[in-house]
Scaffold this active site. Structure first.
Site, PDB file in Angstrom:
ATOM      1  N   SER A  64      -4.779   0.668  -6.198  1.00 23.85           N
ATOM      2  CA  SER A  64      -4.115  -0.563  -6.622  1.00 23.85           C
ATOM      3  C   SER A  64      -5.108  -1.586  -7.170  1.00 23.85           C
ATOM      4  CB  SER A  64      -3.327  -1.131  -5.442  1.00 23.85           C
ATOM      5  OG  SER A  64      -2.539  -2.225  -5.816  1.00 23.85           O
ATOM      6  N   GLU A 373       6.529 -10.588  -1.929  1.00 29.76           N
ATOM      7  CA  GLU A 373       5.357 -11.195  -1.315  1.00 29.76           C
ATOM      8  C   GLU A 373       4.787 -12.193  -2.314  1.00 29.76           C
ATOM      9  OE1 GLU A 373       3.096  -8.343   1.541  1.00 29.76           O
ATOM     10  OE2 GLU A 373       3.550  -7.175  -0.249  1.00 29.76           O
ATOM     11  N   GLY A 499      -5.300  -4.656   6.248  1.00 30.39           N
ATOM     12  CA  GLY A 499      -4.833  -3.309   6.567  1.00 30.39           C
ATOM     13  C   GLY A 499      -5.728  -2.231   6.001  1.00 30.39           C
ATOM     14  N   THR A 500      -6.742  -2.601   5.207  1.00 36.80           N
ATOM     15  CA  THR A 500      -7.540  -1.590   4.511  1.00 36.80           C
ATOM     16  C   THR A 500      -9.047  -1.726   4.694  1.00 36.80           C
ATOM     17  OG1 THR A 500      -7.503  -2.973   2.515  1.00 36.80           O
ATOM     18  CG2 THR A 500      -5.779  -1.299   2.720  1.00 36.80           C
TER      19      THR A 500
END
Length: 542
Positions: A64, A373, A499-500
């Site tokens: 992404s 979001e 989260g990454t």
């Protein structure tokens, strides 16, 4: 039964002593050099998932908005949703299994899930434009073939296109044709039918500047334009074709949102409506530079959600279609947008933890669920009953509004956030209202805000509750944040673990940009001090 099937592949795709990796909100994502064994194993897992669900599963290779050197992989479930949460743990277990125990772990997964090996499987594989993606795609294909799974290689696609293909395949064409052509045709036909023959209306102009983040979005937008004809006039920059172009390098939706400035190639625009997508084209961000002052103005996911919800509410009322609509946000939503939705639009708002899987799931509680979001990732979900009601009304009445509503449903890619589909939705609404981008921005005034990252040794030391708006651990951090927030007019701030990667994300808003920046800085210092900060604290805002 797995030993022989996976043995040959393991010789090419061994894990060795590589460190453990975790399936997070965006799947697996890290340096591309560390992912070969993960890809091979996810190919196998996708086959198991397909056998269990007796449906097509998607595997998307992308990182992404991350930098070029990274890559990642995520699995797409039959209805286009993210991988079921219980299977995230299985994916993590499989990815981290020792090479000589891989067959045992696979047997454990198959037995615990009651998977019948004799059943057929079908797996779509897609990838973005990163240099590492073809090699990693081959590892996925090797995994699928090792356990005799059926492959549909979609090649280079945007993430939302892969989700779309999976849903079309599993609905046997009811949602659309499972091909790139089917995707372009369905959305473009609905877009042109909605807006009619005149691309100009009031203060709306069909001219648009498009920042493709030097990624797959630029490539797919060019293909899309051949279907859209003269209904939109677009100039594409950052298309990845020029020497020195770097994926997400000073461009793309994430750059625009976080840096709050125009991307490379569009800094000197004045008054033009501009849009940026991210590296895999599932986030979209609108912006412009004021004609007179050149001041940058951004219209993010919050703005898109309010624009869409307000317009849908108007259309529903005019078409006399009674449906329950709600908006789903995260803690990142600007406070002004939430007030506008609840106080002016009188539409219910639900707040959930960050991550599209949480928003998508909650949106399904409504007849029409609008979720975005603030980073520009989102879509609109219509229940089967809502879609049937809209189409029946459009077919049985002479209501132009009901017919427009039916067309608008088909402009939207309901399977997942889709930057290009969302862009065309916004363009449809601005055209219908006869609005310029300045008109859109006047709906309400955003509170100035700032996002920043604090690097830590272990992101798991931070735990949160209340949809990530309150810190639970480390103890005392929330009290410090609360005390700081009280110092700033209209102050609000929260922190959450990434989260990454091993960073803690800080969000702050206040009455002025200087105050929002200062609040974020002071909260960042507390995070660095109490949550195991690494290196020097974030520099003080200038």
């Amino acid at each position: 039964m797995w030993a022989e099937a996976v043995k040959v592949g393991l010789e090419q795709h061994a894990k060795g002593d590589l460190k453990a990796i975790q399936y997070g909100t965006a799947g697996f994502r890290t340096d591309a050099k560390l992912l070969d064994h993960v890809m091979y194993r996810m190919g196998i897992l996708a086959v198991l998932r397909s056998k269990l669900k007796q449906a097509a599963i998607g595997v998307m290779i992308t990182a992404s908005h991350n930098q070029e050197k990274d890559n990642g992989v995520k699995l797409v479930d039959p209805k286009g949703e993210m991988l079921e949460q219980s299977w995230e743990a299985l994916a993590t277990k499989l990815a981290n299994a020792k090479d000589d125990e891989l067959d045992i772990v696979l047997d454990e997964i198959a037995q615990s899930q009651g998977i019948d090996h004799a059943l057929p499987s079908s797996v779509f594989v897609g990838r973005d434009t990163r240099e590492s993606s073809p090699r990693l795609a081959q590892a996925i294909l090797d995994g699928i073939k090792a356990v005799e799974g059926a492959v549909i290689d979609a090649g280079i696609v945007s993430t939302p296109q892969l989700h779309y293909l999976v849903v079309c395949q599993n609905t046997h064409g009811q949602y659309g044709e499972a091909s790139a052509k089917g995707y372009y045709s369905k959305i473009s036909q609905a877009f042109k039918a909605f807006r009619g023959s005149n691309p100009v209306n009031g203060r709306y102009s069909p001219k648009l500047m498009f920042d493709g983040a030097n990624g797959v979005g630029a490539q797919k937008m060019k293909e899309f334009l051949t279907f859209l004809g003269d209904s939109i006039q677009m100039e594409i920059v950052n298309d990845g074709t020029q020497p020195g172009d770097v994926l997400n390098g000073d461009c793309g939706a994430d750059f625009v949102k976080v840096q709050q400035t125009s991307p490379k190639g569009l800094e000197k625009t004045r008054g033009e409506r501009c849009v940026s997508v991210d590296g895999d084209a599932d986030r979209v961000m609108y912006f412009y530079n004021d004609k007179e002052s050149g001041q940058f103005a951004m219209l993010d996911g919050d703005r898109i959600a309010t624009l869409v919800a307000e317009f849908l509410k108007e259309l529903l009322d005019q078409a006399k279609v009674s449906l329950n609509m709600g908006i789903v946000q995260t803690a990142y939503a600007n406070g002004s947008s939430t007030n506008y939705i609840t106080q002016k639009l009188n539409v219910p708002v639900a707040c959930v933890p960050t991550g599209v899987k949480h928003l998508h799931h909650k949106a399904q509680d409504f007849d029409i669920g609008v979720y975005f979001e603030a980073n520009g990732h989102g879509t609109i979900v219509f229940s089967d009953a809502a879609q049937a009601k809209i189409r029946d009304t459009a077919a049985s009445s002479n209501s132009i509004q009901a017919q427009k509503l039916a067309h608008l449903v088909d402009v939207i890619n309901q399977t997942v956030g889709d930057a290009i589909s969302d862009m065309l939705l916004v363009e449809s609404i601005l055209h219908a209202k006869g609005w310029s981008i300045e008109d859109w921005r006047k709906a309400y005034q955003d509170l100035p805000n700032r996002q920043m990252k604090v690097r830590v040794a272990d992101r798991n030391v931070i735990s949160t509750t209340d949809a990530e708006r309150q810190v639970v651990t480390p103890k005392g951090l929330q009290d410090e944040i609360d005390a700081l927030v009280k110092k700033f007019p209209q102050g609000r701030s929260f922190v959450r673990p990434s989260g990454t990667e091993d960073v803690v994300r800080v969000y702050s808003e206040s009455d002025t940009q200087d105050n929002a920046d200062q609040l974020a800085y002071e909260v960042g210092l507390k995070v660095h001090a109490l949550a195991g900060g690494v290196g020097e604290p974030t520099p003080k805002p200038k």
